[in-house]
Enzyme design. Structure first.
Site, mmCIF file in Angstrom:
data_model
loop_
_atom_site.group_PDB
_atom_site.id
_atom_site.type_symbol
_atom_site.label_atom_id
_atom_site.label_comp_id
_atom_site.label_asym_id
_atom_site.label_seq_id
_atom_site.Cartn_x
_atom_site.Cartn_y
_atom_site.Cartn_z
ATOM 1 N N ARG A 24 0.837 -1.306 -0.110
ATOM 2 C CA ARG A 24 0.108 0.171 0.015
ATOM 3 C C ARG A 24 0.935 1.218 0.139
ATOM 4 O O ARG A 24 1.808 1.317 0.779
ATOM 5 C CB ARG A 24 -0.840 0.014 1.269
ATOM 6 C CG ARG A 24 -2.083 -0.901 1.057
ATOM 7 C CD ARG A 24 -2.749 -1.123 2.220
ATOM 8 N NE ARG A 24 -3.587 -2.176 2.183
ATOM 9 C CZ ARG A 24 -4.546 -2.743 3.265
ATOM 10 N NH1 ARG A 24 -4.843 -1.957 3.981
ATOM 11 N NH2 ARG A 24 -5.298 -3.787 3.002
ATOM 12 N N SER A 118 -7.743 -1.012 0.799
ATOM 13 C CA SER A 118 -8.621 -1.403 1.746
ATOM 14 C C SER A 118 -9.640 -0.060 2.345
ATOM 15 O O SER A 118 -10.152 0.514 2.028
ATOM 16 C CB SER A 118 -8.243 -2.312 2.844
ATOM 17 O OG SER A 118 -9.033 -2.777 3.591
ATOM 18 N N HIS A 119 -9.205 -0.073 3.780
ATOM 19 C CA HIS A 119 -10.068 1.202 4.635
ATOM 20 C C HIS A 119 -8.990 2.415 4.384
ATOM 21 O O HIS A 119 -9.651 3.256 5.063
ATOM 22 C CB HIS A 119 -9.933 0.552 5.921
ATOM 23 C CG HIS A 119 -8.584 0.326 6.566
ATOM 24 N ND1 HIS A 119 -8.021 -0.862 6.309
ATOM 25 C CD2 HIS A 119 -7.767 1.171 7.499
ATOM 26 C CE1 HIS A 119 -6.678 -0.878 6.753
ATOM 27 N NE2 HIS A 119 -6.688 0.263 7.411
ATOM 28 N N ASP A 285 -15.934 -1.717 4.686
ATOM 29 C CA ASP A 285 -14.922 -0.788 4.277
ATOM 30 C C ASP A 285 -14.688 -0.771 2.610
ATOM 31 O O ASP A 285 -15.542 -1.280 1.952
ATOM 32 C CB ASP A 285 -13.684 -1.244 5.001
ATOM 33 C CG ASP A 285 -12.857 -2.545 4.577
ATOM 34 O OD1 ASP A 285 -13.772 -3.122 3.708
ATOM 35 O OD2 ASP A 285 -11.838 -2.991 4.514
ATOM 36 N N ARG A 290 -14.450 -5.832 5.656
ATOM 37 C CA ARG A 290 -14.537 -5.336 7.022
ATOM 38 C C ARG A 290 -15.989 -4.907 7.331
ATOM 39 O O ARG A 290 -16.774 -4.635 6.438
ATOM 40 C CB ARG A 290 -13.858 -4.000 7.440
ATOM 41 C CG ARG A 290 -12.431 -4.214 7.348
ATOM 42 C CD ARG A 290 -11.755 -2.856 8.214
ATOM 43 N NE ARG A 290 -10.230 -3.269 7.914
ATOM 44 C CZ ARG A 290 -9.417 -2.773 8.689
ATOM 45 N NH1 ARG A 290 -9.794 -1.358 9.529
ATOM 46 N NH2 ARG A 290 -8.072 -2.811 8.825
ATOM 47 N N THR A 354 -1.695 -10.657 13.732
ATOM 48 C CA THR A 354 -2.479 -9.754 13.001
ATOM 49 C C THR A 354 -2.578 -10.086 11.400
ATOM 50 O O THR A 354 -1.268 -9.961 11.138
ATOM 51 C CB THR A 354 -1.971 -8.435 13.295
ATOM 52 O OG1 THR A 354 -2.435 -8.165 14.718
ATOM 53 C CG2 THR A 354 -3.122 -7.213 12.521
ATOM 54 N N SER A 375 -9.901 -5.639 14.655
ATOM 55 C CA SER A 375 -10.206 -4.640 13.538
ATOM 56 C C SER A 375 -11.224 -4.576 12.558
ATOM 57 O O SER A 375 -11.225 -4.390 11.364
ATOM 58 C CB SER A 375 -8.762 -4.363 12.824
ATOM 59 O OG SER A 375 -8.745 -5.725 12.197
ATOM 60 N N LYS A 386 -11.818 -12.164 5.104
ATOM 61 C CA LYS A 386 -12.900 -11.656 5.973
ATOM 62 C C LYS A 386 -13.780 -11.211 5.207
ATOM 63 O O LYS A 386 -13.650 -10.779 3.899
ATOM 64 C CB LYS A 386 -12.318 -10.601 7.001
ATOM 65 C CG LYS A 386 -11.721 -9.682 6.352
ATOM 66 C CD LYS A 386 -10.981 -8.714 7.643
ATOM 67 C CE LYS A 386 -10.380 -7.405 7.242
ATOM 68 N NZ LYS A 386 -8.974 -7.607 7.005
HETATM 69 C C1 VG1 Z 1 -5.223 -3.626 9.933
HETATM 70 C C2 VG1 Z 1 -5.657 -4.412 11.040
HETATM 71 C C3 VG1 Z 1 -5.452 -5.884 10.605
HETATM 72 C C4 VG1 Z 1 -6.241 -6.057 9.212
HETATM 73 C C5 VG1 Z 1 -5.440 -5.237 8.239
HETATM 74 C C6 VG1 Z 1 -5.922 -5.442 6.964
HETATM 75 O O1 VG1 Z 1 -3.501 -3.868 9.737
HETATM 76 O O2 VG1 Z 1 -4.956 -4.289 12.204
HETATM 77 O O3 VG1 Z 1 -6.333 -6.520 11.699
HETATM 78 O O4 VG1 Z 1 -5.953 -7.577 8.953
HETATM 79 O O5 VG1 Z 1 -5.512 -3.956 8.514
HETATM 80 O O6 VG1 Z 1 -7.299 -5.267 6.700
HETATM 81 P P1 VG1 Z 1 -2.453 -2.979 10.621
HETATM 82 O O7 VG1 Z 1 -1.000 -3.644 10.110
HETATM 83 O O8 VG1 Z 1 -2.680 -1.909 10.002
HETATM 84 O O9 VG1 Z 1 -2.710 -3.165 12.011
HETATM 85 V V1 VG1 Z 1 -7.990 -4.478 5.458
HETATM 86 O O10 VG1 Z 1 -9.501 -4.529 5.643
HETATM 87 O O11 VG1 Z 1 -7.065 -3.122 5.495
HETATM 88 O O12 VG1 Z 1 -7.501 -5.496 4.261
HETATM 89 CO CO CO Z 2 -10.403 -4.179 3.818
#
Ligand code: VG1
Ligand code: CO
Length: 559
Positions: A24, A118-119, A285, A290, A354, A375, A386
Site C-alpha cells: 500500500r 482497503s480502509h 470498508d 470489514r 494480525t 479490526s 474476511k
Molecule cells: C490492519 C488491521 C488488521 C487487518 C489489516 C488489513 O492492519 O489491524 O487486523 O488484517 O489492517 O485489513 P495493521 O497492520 O494496519 O494493524 V484490510 O480491511 O485493510 O485488508
Molecule cells: Co479491507
C-alpha cells in the site's frame, strides 16, 4: 495477427515490501514509471512460472483511483507472462471477498490479484494497493510475500504486451493470440454473481427475508465497492426498501469518505442509528472485507463480541450445521471473548498474528471454520478473506432465529455478556506519527520487556502486576513456519492485556496501535467500559512514554 511481447528493462525500487495485507502506497508512488510493473512482475516471478504460465488468474479491485489503469497493465503483463486466462470483474471491480469466492469457485490455478488499499482513503492524493491471493482464495502467506519482496529488490526486466487492449466494461469473453505463446483469454464477469450465489447457499434467505419485513436496516457502503453487492442482496434478494442501503455508489475517491467502518469514520451511520428509526446498522470498508454492526439507537457491537456472538450462535446458520467439529481463531490483539465460547463448546481457539493470511492454513486443514480480528474483520471458511456482508447476514440470521422478544442486537449482546461475562476492549490508533517517534515508542516498551515481569503499576486506584511481557511470535501448527515480532504484549496477573503494534497497512509515517483488554463477569460493570479500561490505558501510556515521544495528547481514532 498476434500481439507482440516486449521485455522492458527496469531498475528495482527499495520500498516494495508487502505489509499486513499487500503493498500500500500513495497513488503518486504507484504512478512512478515502472513502479506497478515492477511489483506485478516480482509477484509473477516469486509465484513462479509453473503457477503462472498456462494458468488462470482472477483480477479486480475496489474501484478506487488507479484501479482502471492497474487492470489494463496487469492484463497486458499477464498475457506476456503466459497466463492462459484472466477472469476480471466488470469495469475491473471486485470486492475482496468476491475475489476470494471467485478464485475458489472457478479453481483459478494462478490465484488472483486484488487492487485495493482497503480502509485507506482513495483518490489521486490518497492510497492505492495491490495484493496477491493464492489458489485457496486467501492472501499469500509470508513465504510468498517475502519472496515477492526479494524479487522486487533484484528485478531487471518485465514482460508486457503493450498493444493489448480489452474493454472490461462489457460482460463476455475474448481470446487474443500472443506472439510465441498460446491464446490468451479474458473473461469479464458480473462480479456479484458468484458471491451472491454463495451467500444464498450459506444462509437461509427466506427466513431472513420474512424477518426483515418488520426489522429496519441501514446499510452504509461508504461509497466503497460493496454498493452493488448490498443492493443485490438486501434490496433485490431480501426485498428491503431501496433506502436501506446508503452511500452505495462505488466512487474512485469514495466521495471523499474514509471507508473505514468504525465509530470515527462511519459516524454518520452512528448518528442515523441514534435517531432510533432503524433496528440494525452495518458499514463496510472500501474493499468490503470489514464490517461494523450497530443496533437500534446506535448500540455498538465491538468486533470481539461480534465474533463471539456468531461463534456462540453458529448453529443458527445453515452452513455451519454439519461442521460442528472445527474450532475458532482470532488475531493476538483481539479480545478473548471467542475463547470463552470455544471453551464452553469444547473447541480449540487459535491465536495468530494480525492479518488474515494467518488464518488460511488453519482453515485449509479443517482446524477452524470461524475467525476474526478486533479490526472489524469477521469471516468463516466459506472463503479465505474476511467478509463484511457475510458478517451482516450472519447477524441477521442469528437475530431472525431468536424468540420474538429477543430479536434485538442489544439484547443478543447483553444476553451473551450475562452468559459468558464481558471482555472489555479498546484500541487507540495514533495515525501518521513520525516514523522515528513510532519506532521510539516501540523501543521504549521493548527495552523493558525483560524487566516488566513482576512489576506492579497503579492507576486511578487500581493495581496491576505484570505476569508476562514479550514480543509475540507464532508457530503455524500446520506448516511449522515461525513468524516473529508480531506485537509487544504486557499481560497482567488477572489476564488483562496491553499491546503495542506498529501498523503494517499505512502509507506514510507510522501508525501506533495500542490495544487494551480485560475481563469481568460483574454485571454492574458491563456499561462502564471506560472505568474498567482507563487505568490500563494510563499504565500503557506511562510505560511507553507515548504522549511525550509523539507529542500526541489524544489518539486519532478510539475504538
Ligand atoms: C490492519 C488491521 C488488521 C487487518 C489489516 C488489513 O492492519 O489491524 O487486523 O488484517 O489492517 O485489513 P495493521 O497492520 O494496519 O494493524 V484490510 O480491511 O485493510 O485488508
Ligand atoms: Co479491507
Amino acid at each position: 495477427m498476434s500481439l507482440t511481447v516486449q521485455t522492458v528493462s527496469t531498475t528495482p525500487f527499495a520500498d516494495q515490501k508487502p505489509g499486513t495485507s499487500g503493498l500500500r502506497k500513495k497513488v503518486k508512488v504507484f504512478q512512478q514509471t515502472n513502479y506497478l510493473e515492477n511489483f506485478v512482475q516480482s509477484t509473477f516471478n516469486a509465484v513462479g512460472e509453473s503457477v503462472i504460465k498456462g494458468g488462470h488468474l482472477v483480477l479486480g479491485g475496489d474501484g478506487r483511483y488507479f484501479n482502471k489503469h492497474a487492470v489494463e497493465v496487469i492484463l497486458k503483463m499477464s498475457a506476456a507472462n503466459g497466463v492462459k486466462k484472466v477472469t476480471v470483474g466488470q469495469h475491473g471491480i471486485f470486492s475482496t471477498p468476491a475475489v476470494s469466492a471467485t478464485i475458489r469457485k472457478l479453481g483459478a490455478s494462478s490465484g488472483g490479484i486484488i487492487l485495493t488499499a482497503s480502509h485507506n482513503p482513495g483518490g489521486p492524493d490518497n492510497d492505492f494497493g495491490i495484493k496477491y491471493n493464492i489458489t485457496n482464495g486467501g492472501p499469500a502467506p509470508e513465504k510468498i510475500t517475502s519472496a515477492i519482496f526479494a524479487q522486487s529488490k533484484e528485478i531487471a526486466e518485465y514482460k508486457i504486451c503493450p498493444d493489448l487492449t480489452v474493454d472490461v466494461s462489457k460482460i463476455g469473453s475474448c481470446s487474443l493470440q500472443i506472439e510465441g505463446l498460446s491464446s490468451f483469454e479474458v473473461e469479464i464477469v458480473d462480479s456479484c454473481d458468484i458471491y451472491v450465489a454463495l451467500m444464498k447457499e450459506i444462509f437461509n434467505f427466506e427466513q431472513i427475508e420474512s424477518f426483515l419485513k418488520n426489522f429496519k436496516l441501514n446499510i452504509d457502503c461508504l461509497n466503497g465497492v460493496t454498493g452493488p453487492y448490498a443492493k443485490r442482496i438486501f434490496v433485490k434478494e431480501l426485498k428491503c426498501d431501496a433506502k436501506s442501503v446508503v452511500n452505495s455508489e462505488s466512487l474512485e475517491d469514495f466521495g471523499g469518505l474514509h471507508p473505514d467502518p468504525n465509530l470515527t469514520y462511519a459516524k454518520s451511520l452512528l448518528d442515523m442509528m441514534k435517531l432510533g428509526e432503524h433496528d440494525f446498522g452495518a458499514a463496510f470498508d472500501g474493499d468490503g472485507d470489514r464490517n461494523m454492526i450497530l443496533g437500534k439507537n446506535g448500540f455498538f457491537v465491538n468486533p470481539n463480541d461480534s465474533l463471539a456472538v456468531i461463534a456462540a450462535n453458529q448453529d443458527c446458520i445453515p452452513y455451519f450445521k454439519n461442521k460442528a467439529a472445527a474450532g475458532f481463531a482470532r488475531s493476538m490483539p483481539t479480545g478473548a471473548a471467542v475463547d470463552l465460547v470455544a471453551q464452553k463448546k469444547g473447541k480449540k481457539c487459535f491465536e495468530v498474528p494480525t492479518g488474515w493470511k494467518f488464518f488460511g492454513n488453519l482453515m485449509d486443514a479443517g482446524l477452524i471454520n470461524l475467525c476474526g480480528e478486533e479490526s472489524f474483520g469477521t469471516g468463516s471458511d466459506h472463503i479465505r478473506e474476511k467478509d463484511g456482508i457475510w458478517a451482516a447476514l450472519a447477524w441477521l440470521q442469528i437475530l431472525s432465529s431468536q424468540s420474538a422478544e429477543k430479536q434485538s442486537v442489544e439484547k443478543v449482546v447483553r444476553g451473551h455478556w450475562n452468559e459468558f461475562g464481558r471482555n472489555f476492549f479498546t484500541r487507540y490508533d495514533y495515525e501518521e506519527v513520525e516514523s522515528s517517534a513510532g519506532a521510539k515508542v516501540m523501543s521504549n516498551v521493548e527495552q523493558q520487556l525483560t524487566s516488566l515481569k513482576g512489576q506492579s503499576f497503579e492507576a486511578m486506584g487500581v493495581k496491576y502486576t505484570v505476569a508476562l511481557a514479550d514480543n509475540f511470535s507464532y508457530k503455524d501448527p500446520v506448516d511449522g513456519s515461525l513468524t516473529e515480532k508480531q506485537g509487544l504484549r504486557i499481560v497482567m496477573m488477572d489476564g488483562s492485556r496491553i499491546i503495542f503494534r506498529l501498523s503494517g497497512t499505512g502509507s506514510s509515517g507510522a501508525t501506533i496501535r495500542l490495544y487494551v483488554d480485560c475481563f469481568s463477569s460483574d454485571a454492574e460493570l458491563f456499561d462502564q467500559d471506560s472505568v474498567v479500561l482507563k487505568p490500563l490505558v494510563e499504565i500503557a501510556l506511562k510505560i511507553s512514554d507515548l504522549v511525550q515521544v509523539t507529542g500526541r495528547q489524544e489518539p486519532s481514532v478510539i475504538t
